[in-house]
Design a protein around this motif. Sequence first.
Motif, PDB file in Angstrom:
ATOM      1  N   SER A  96       0.824  -1.209   0.000  1.00 24.79           N
ATOM      2  CA  SER A  96       0.000   0.000   0.000  1.00 24.79           C
ATOM      3  C   SER A  96       0.856   1.257   0.000  1.00 24.79           C
ATOM      4  N   ALA A  97       2.138   1.097   0.409  1.00 24.61           N
ATOM      5  CA  ALA A  97       3.055   2.243   0.410  1.00 24.61           C
ATOM      6  C   ALA A  97       4.016   2.190  -0.768  1.00 24.61           C
ATOM      7  N   SER A  98       3.736   1.309  -1.726  1.00 24.11           N
ATOM      8  CA  SER A  98       4.589   1.164  -2.903  1.00 24.11           C
ATOM      9  C   SER A  98       3.745   1.331  -4.156  1.00 24.11           C
ATOM     10  N   LYS A  99       4.395   1.582  -5.274  1.00 26.66           N
ATOM     11  CA  LYS A  99       3.629   1.748  -6.509  1.00 26.66           C
ATOM     12  C   LYS A  99       4.460   1.329  -7.720  1.00 26.66           C
ATOM     13  N   LEU A 100       3.758   0.800  -8.719  1.00 26.07           N
ATOM     14  CA  LEU A 100       4.347   0.442 -10.008  1.00 26.07           C
ATOM     15  C   LEU A 100       3.857   1.467 -11.009  1.00 26.07           C
ATOM     16  N   THR A 101       4.794   2.145 -11.665  1.00 24.67           N
ATOM     17  CA  THR A 101       4.414   3.235 -12.561  1.00 24.67           C
ATOM     18  C   THR A 101       5.415   3.351 -13.700  1.00 24.67           C
ATOM     19  N   ILE A 102       5.144   4.249 -14.628  1.00 17.01           N
ATOM     20  CA  ILE A 102       6.048   4.506 -15.761  1.00 17.01           C
ATOM     21  C   ILE A 102       6.771   5.820 -15.506  1.00 17.01           C
ATOM     22  N   LEU A 103       8.099   5.773 -15.621  1.00 14.03           N
ATOM     23  CA  LEU A 103       8.919   6.962 -15.392  1.00 14.03           C
ATOM     24  C   LEU A 103      10.063   6.975 -16.394  1.00 14.03           C
ATOM     25  N   ASP A 104      10.186   8.057 -17.153  1.00 14.90           N
ATOM     26  CA  ASP A 104      11.263   8.230 -18.139  1.00 14.90           C
ATOM     27  C   ASP A 104      11.354   7.049 -19.099  1.00 14.90           C
ATOM     28  N   GLY A 105      10.189   6.544 -19.508  1.00 17.76           N
ATOM     29  CA  GLY A 105      10.166   5.458 -20.486  1.00 17.76           C
ATOM     30  C   GLY A 105      10.409   4.086 -19.896  1.00 17.76           C
ATOM     31  N   ASN A 106      10.505   3.976 -18.575  1.00 17.68           N
ATOM     32  CA  ASN A 106      10.742   2.699 -17.909  1.00 17.68           C
ATOM     33  C   ASN A 106       9.565   2.341 -17.008  1.00 17.68           C
ATOM     34  N   LEU A 107       9.359   1.053 -16.832  1.00 17.54           N
ATOM     35  CA  LEU A 107       8.423   0.575 -15.825  1.00 17.54           C
ATOM     36  C   LEU A 107       9.203   0.443 -14.528  1.00 17.54           C
ATOM     37  N   VAL A 108       8.763   1.128 -13.479  1.00 13.78           N
ATOM     38  CA  VAL A 108       9.532   1.233 -12.246  1.00 13.78           C
ATOM     39  C   VAL A 108       8.649   0.883 -11.051  1.00 13.78           C
ATOM     40  N   LEU A 109       9.230   0.133 -10.117  1.00 12.19           N
ATOM     41  CA  LEU A 109       8.562  -0.160  -8.850  1.00 12.19           C
ATOM     42  C   LEU A 109       9.222   0.671  -7.762  1.00 12.19           C
TER      43      LEU A 109
END
Length: 542
Positions: A96-109
């Motif tokens: 709940s305190a973490s997230k998977l998102t897209i940043l600078d063209g990368n998939l980042v956790l």
Amino acid sequence: MDRIIRNNSRLFLHCVLVYVFVIFNKPLHTIAADTISLGDSLTGDGTIISRGGNFELGFFKPGTSQNHYIGIWYKKVSVQTVVWVANRDAPITDPSASKLTILDGNLVLFNNEHKTPVWSTNLASTTLNTTQVVLGDDGNLVLRDGSDPSAVIWQSFDYPTDTLLPGGKIGFSKKTNQIHQLTSWGSREDPATGYYNLKLGPKRTIQLVIYWNNSEEIWKTGEWDEKLKKIRLLTEIRLNYQFNFSVISNVNESYYTFSVYNKSIISRTVIDISGQIKKYKWSESMHSWTLLNVQPKRLCDVYSICGPFGNCNQESWKCECLPGFVPRSPKDWSLQDSTGGCVRKTPLQCGGKDVFSPIPTSKLPDKSWFPQIYDPEECKSGCEDTCTCIAYAFVNNGCEATIFYLRLDASEIRSIAPISSSPVLVSTGHVRNRKTIIWKVVVPVFTLVAIIMGVLGCIYLFKRNKVNNRERLKGLHGVMTDFLRSKDTYNDTPSTKMLDDGKTEGETQELQIFNLACLANATNNFCLENKLAEGGFGPVYK
């Protein structure tokens, strides 16, 4: 008019507050069903599901572990079966305190507790604002340009964990030299990088090879036969005609893959924590996975399957700890994962306080030291004087292997029994094993001996009864002969040779048969004075 203005102002303020509330309380996981777009985040119990509903991506917790991971699992299978893990070596504790998102063209956790990325696709940064991640119905997670869906930037099929799905790859990229290989989990409840790898053979030959720790080759299939379209040791998988195996080779890559003829079949190939390749098929009627094939077939053929100070029992195909040792992780052993091996129950004392327990073996452990020693006592004392020496063996004028003397603390020894000129130190484990072996030998032998004695006894009794019957018949024959001969003499009647069968007295062996005339003469024509009694078989005459 002022009242209208005040009401309108109050209404406008209310609308602004509602808008702000909605914006700032928008759930981060409210995204497209199968896609994460730029600006979206996946957190907590949020997931994305492939368009056909075959696979699901989100946070998961394996077994009783307290760690969480981003992974892909089957959506339509009732038993959660994870086929891919992103952060296998970097778990998080609070999704709940973490997230998977897209940043600078990368998939980042991101782990927001430390506000640092714990996993990323690790590509060169880009300013592309149309990047998106899509989960396919084949289980492949694809990072692509949303404006050109065919432009694949990154895909999970190029970075498998322990599972090969239909359409997945085991091979290599000719452009980037990226190796596509399967790597086992660390344990049943830990997806961390394990000991066993499945990849193409040395020099990139098209054959599947199992390696231990990416170094020791422990099993291989044989090379791909392009004419027969099969790999030698995987033919029995192909014989069920449910799967199509193939090798793809072009200017970009070479890899081995498989597909299913019937798209409704749910199947996967896994490099198990046991070091074995296992092919499964889902059975909806049984609500479980059916094992179709396993290689190597015997668990004891797998290199280092029992870990340090472990031994694979060739009879039960189970791992055991050597005498004086216990499982390093009882929990893992209870989950049938013994690759962590064993540890000593009692630490070594060194300085002459340790003893050596002989263990028969045919192979020394890897990375053994072979000093130039020509006497068994010298070999033993050399090990005693070196605290880092954990065992020794001596044969053929050198420290090699036949009897492997394992170093133990003296408290681990329960009894000493002499064998040849060297003492054999027997641990409780040895005693239990010896009793088991004795019972396995004694019980079958005792049963076999009892059966043989019973058969011989029956034969003896049968023959003895047969002989007794003959003797009784002979005795009766003699009595009847004497009686009838005396009767002839008493009546002063000339002999009618009713007992004369042409043989001498000594040659008569069987009971004679008399005709009616003979019997009438013997009983004085069946005179009632000669009648003794009458039974079930008729009257009896003297």
